[in-house]
Design an enzyme around this catalytic site. Sequence first.
Site, short mmCIF file in Angstrom:
data_model
loop_
_atom_site.label_atom_id
_atom_site.label_comp_id
_atom_site.label_asym_id
_atom_site.label_seq_id
_atom_site.Cartn_x
_atom_site.Cartn_y
_atom_site.Cartn_z
N HIS A 24 0.88 -1.12 0.06
CA HIS A 24 0.13 0.46 -0.32
C HIS A 24 0.78 1.43 -0.14
CE1 HIS A 24 -3.33 2.54 1.57
NE2 HIS A 24 -2.41 3.21 1.66
N GLU A 25 1.84 1.19 1.37
CA GLU A 25 3.23 2.80 1.47
C GLU A 25 3.58 2.49 -0.01
OE1 GLU A 25 1.86 4.57 2.94
OE2 GLU A 25 0.36 4.64 4.23
#
Length: 225
Positions: A24-25
Amino acid sequence: MFEFSLVQKIIIWAIPVLFAITVHEVAHGWVALKLGDRTAQMLGRLTLNPFKHIDPIGTVLVPGLLLLLGGFVFGWAKPVPVSYQNLHQPKRDMAWVAAAGPAANFIMAIIWAIVAKLGLMLIHADITLGQPMMFMGVAGVLINTMLMMLNLLPIPPLDGSRVLSSWLPGPMAYKFSRIEPYGFFILLGLLYFGILNLILWPLVSAMLGLLVSVFHLPAQIFSIL
């Protein structure tokens, strides 16, 4: 019905949780790089090494407590830094950067659904590896679906608020952004009063229903964890 000890639950959830928050990051940083901002790259955050992204509270404490209490498991990592002014078209591009995280979780939910499907096939073939694959696949689908839907909520500093802010006129976007210091407390309040569950559960159920339909999974496997 399967019964799991706490250690077994940690083993099942650990890899899906770490991948969910890490990818996600990285997705935020990767899209920012493509749109002109190299901040995440220069700080070494464009890596799938989870130790570069772990937040002691969001990655360890919160998921651990939720797992212990038997609720939905979700968490967060250290946010990937993005320098707004480095983007080619900051207001528009920030929406793409923000949307990249939930999009990555959507893709990972599909991948984990495939893992769960393969696990079921191996179980039917009486192959021992099938059970851990199925359990981990189910955990991966659940955590990524939860993270995707949670982050799409338009509450600062969640990704949905960044997307919404990019659509608002300048003065309104500025006023909206001033909510951010209180966003975490708003989320805690929604969680405490059960409102967050009322908002998220229909969205999560719809996503799970879609994956069940597409991959021909038995719906009951999502209640085993």
